[in-house]
Design a protein around this motif. Structure first.
Motif, short mmCIF file in Angstrom:
data_model
loop_
_atom_site.label_atom_id
_atom_site.label_comp_id
_atom_site.label_asym_id
_atom_site.label_seq_id
_atom_site.Cartn_x
_atom_site.Cartn_y
_atom_site.Cartn_z
N ALA A 191 -49.43 -56.10 -1.81
CA ALA A 191 -49.39 -54.70 -1.38
C ALA A 191 -49.73 -54.65 0.10
CB ALA A 191 -50.38 -53.88 -2.20
N TRP A 192 -48.80 -54.14 0.91
CA TRP A 192 -48.97 -54.22 2.37
C TRP A 192 -48.04 -53.23 3.06
CZ3 TRP A 192 -45.14 -56.21 5.84
CH2 TRP A 192 -45.59 -56.42 7.17
N ALA A 193 -48.51 -52.60 4.12
CA ALA A 193 -47.70 -51.76 5.00
C ALA A 193 -46.91 -50.69 4.25
CB ALA A 193 -46.75 -52.64 5.82
N ALA A 211 -37.86 -52.61 4.09
CA ALA A 211 -37.58 -53.49 5.23
C ALA A 211 -37.19 -54.86 4.69
CB ALA A 211 -38.79 -53.60 6.16
N ARG A 212 -36.48 -55.60 5.51
CA ARG A 212 -36.02 -56.94 5.11
C ARG A 212 -36.01 -57.83 6.35
NH1 ARG A 212 -32.95 -59.06 0.68
NH2 ARG A 212 -33.06 -56.98 -0.28
N ARG A 226 -48.57 -56.44 10.30
CA ARG A 226 -48.16 -57.79 10.67
C ARG A 226 -48.67 -58.76 9.62
NH1 ARG A 226 -50.31 -61.07 15.17
NH2 ARG A 226 -48.79 -62.66 15.69
N VAL A 227 -47.88 -59.80 9.34
CA VAL A 227 -48.21 -60.72 8.27
C VAL A 227 -47.79 -62.13 8.68
CG1 VAL A 227 -46.03 -60.61 7.00
CG2 VAL A 227 -48.14 -60.92 5.74
N VAL A 228 -48.44 -63.14 8.11
CA VAL A 228 -48.05 -64.53 8.27
C VAL A 228 -47.56 -65.04 6.92
CG1 VAL A 228 -48.90 -66.89 8.64
CG2 VAL A 228 -49.54 -65.05 10.23
N GLY A 277 -43.42 -58.67 11.24
CA GLY A 277 -44.10 -57.40 11.04
C GLY A 277 -43.17 -56.22 11.12
N ILE A 278 -43.76 -55.04 10.94
CA ILE A 278 -43.01 -53.78 11.00
C ILE A 278 -42.74 -53.43 12.46
CG2 ILE A 278 -43.03 -51.34 10.44
CD1 ILE A 278 -42.94 -53.08 7.98
#
Length: 356
Positions: free
Chosen positions: A143-145, A168-169, A191-193, A205-206
């Motif tokens: 679960a994120w953004a 988003a993709r 933002r994610v890794v 990230g977005i």
């Protein structure tokens, strides 16, 4: 520093097999192979104790509820009242359903190893909001953004939990690692890794530029984010921290014993446990600043609550502990009773209520 155990409970199974989740005032814990218990964080006393099944694939807290997806029976998702242990609802699932995430009022599950479709269920009553028309493959979801992050191969997808559509993709330069471990590490609200094959890391990230590699590293089996660094627990037990912006190495630690997952953010550094019960405190540069031990315990995992509470899973036991400076001695326990002697613990089974 000195580690003092506040309370401890027999599991009757290995600590690494006891899935658990820590809440604001309780811990929900799988034990005795087929039971789910809720323990008061203050003293380890039993709030409730219910039958469940074996080896949960997921345990998630959602406000006053806990969602559980056991391996056997492997066709049932249970929603349990966190205050009483009463069953609120259960939902039939396809065999081999895995991956469990809650976002707002939607439960998203499925896609584990490509065995099943993904579905969104209403948290209130378990009703199906949406489901994919056929099985899909997904790494462990997050679960994120504002959505649920999923993906496989070279694609990462942010799903709208309300209807399963794409928010988003991203096309990744390396394929996502096809394992049951952590796939995504958030390093900010947008933002994610991502953990990819060949022990590589990719950041995206977005509303940012295209996904970018953070480099390939020695094989690792756990990854996390703390104090502005992405750390990796390497296969040899050592630790490596890199900058999540560009992947440059910030510090590394060589291990002389087996390190357990997960290293915990603590003060301005990390707490790192080892299988022999030792605990090291690392500073922001990875240097050891203090150490102590939980004597007589074979550690399997450490965990922390957002308010600083510390917990351990060991061979046959689960407990809560605190860390104190060497010069201080505790005077009261978390439950208000007399304190345990420094460097000692009280290994006990808090009195259990009647089983249903």
């Amino acid at each position: 520093m000195i580690a003092t155990v506040l309370w401890e409970r027999e599991l009757h199974q290995r600590g690494r097999h006891s899935a658990f989740v820590v809440g604001p005032d309780c811990v929900v814990l799988h034990e005795r192979h087929t039971r789910l218990v809720c323990l008061e964080r203050a003293d380890g006393s039993v709030r409730w104790d219910v039958p469940l099944g074996t080896w949960p694939r997921g345990i998630v807290l959602a406000e006053d509820r806990v969602l559980v997806l056991p391996q056997t029976p492997n066709n049932l998702l249970s929603c349990i009242d966190l205050r009483t242990g009463a069953s609120l609802w259960s939902a039939s699932t396809p065999r081999w359903t895995g991956n469990l995430t809650v976002h707002s009022d939607i439960v998203v599950m499925g896609g584990w190893r490509g065995y099943t479709p993904m579905s969104g269920l209403d948290l209130a009553d378990g009703g199906v909001r949406w489901t994919t028309p056929s099985p899909v493959t997904s790494v462990r979801t997050l679960a994120w953004a504002g959505g649920v992050l999923t993906g496989s191969g070279h694609e990462a997808v942010l799903l709208d939990p309300a209807d399963g559509s794409d928010l988003a993709r991203w096309r990744l330069p390396d394929p996502l690692a096809a394992s049951d471990g952590k796939a995504f590490v958030p390093v900010g609200a947008e933002r994610v890794v991502a953990v990819c094959e060949a022990s590589s890391l990719v950041t995206f990230g977005i509303g940012t530029d295209e996904p970018a590699r953070l480099g390939s590293h020695d094989p690792f089996w756990e990854v996390g984010h703390a104090h502005g660094s992405v750390w990796m627990l390497r296969s040899d037990g050592g630790l490596l921290a890199v900058d999540p912006a560009d992947g440059t190495s910030q510090w590394s630690v060589v291990a002389d014993r087996r390190t357990v997952a997960d290293p915990l953010p603590y003060a301005d550094g990390l707490l790192v446990g080892d299988a022999n019960g030792g605990i090291r405190r690392l500073g922001p540069d990875g240097r050891k600043t203090a150490g102590c031990s939980l004597p007589g315990r074979r550690l399997d995992a450490l965990a922390a609550a957002g308010d600083g509470g510390l917990f351990f899973a060991a061979k046959g036991t689960f407990g809560s502990f605190i860390l104190l400076p060497q010069t201080l001695r505790p005077t009261t326990s978390a439950a208000g009773a007399g304190a345990l002697p420094v460097r000692e613990s009280s290994r006990q089974d808090p009195k259990e209520g009647p089983r249903p």
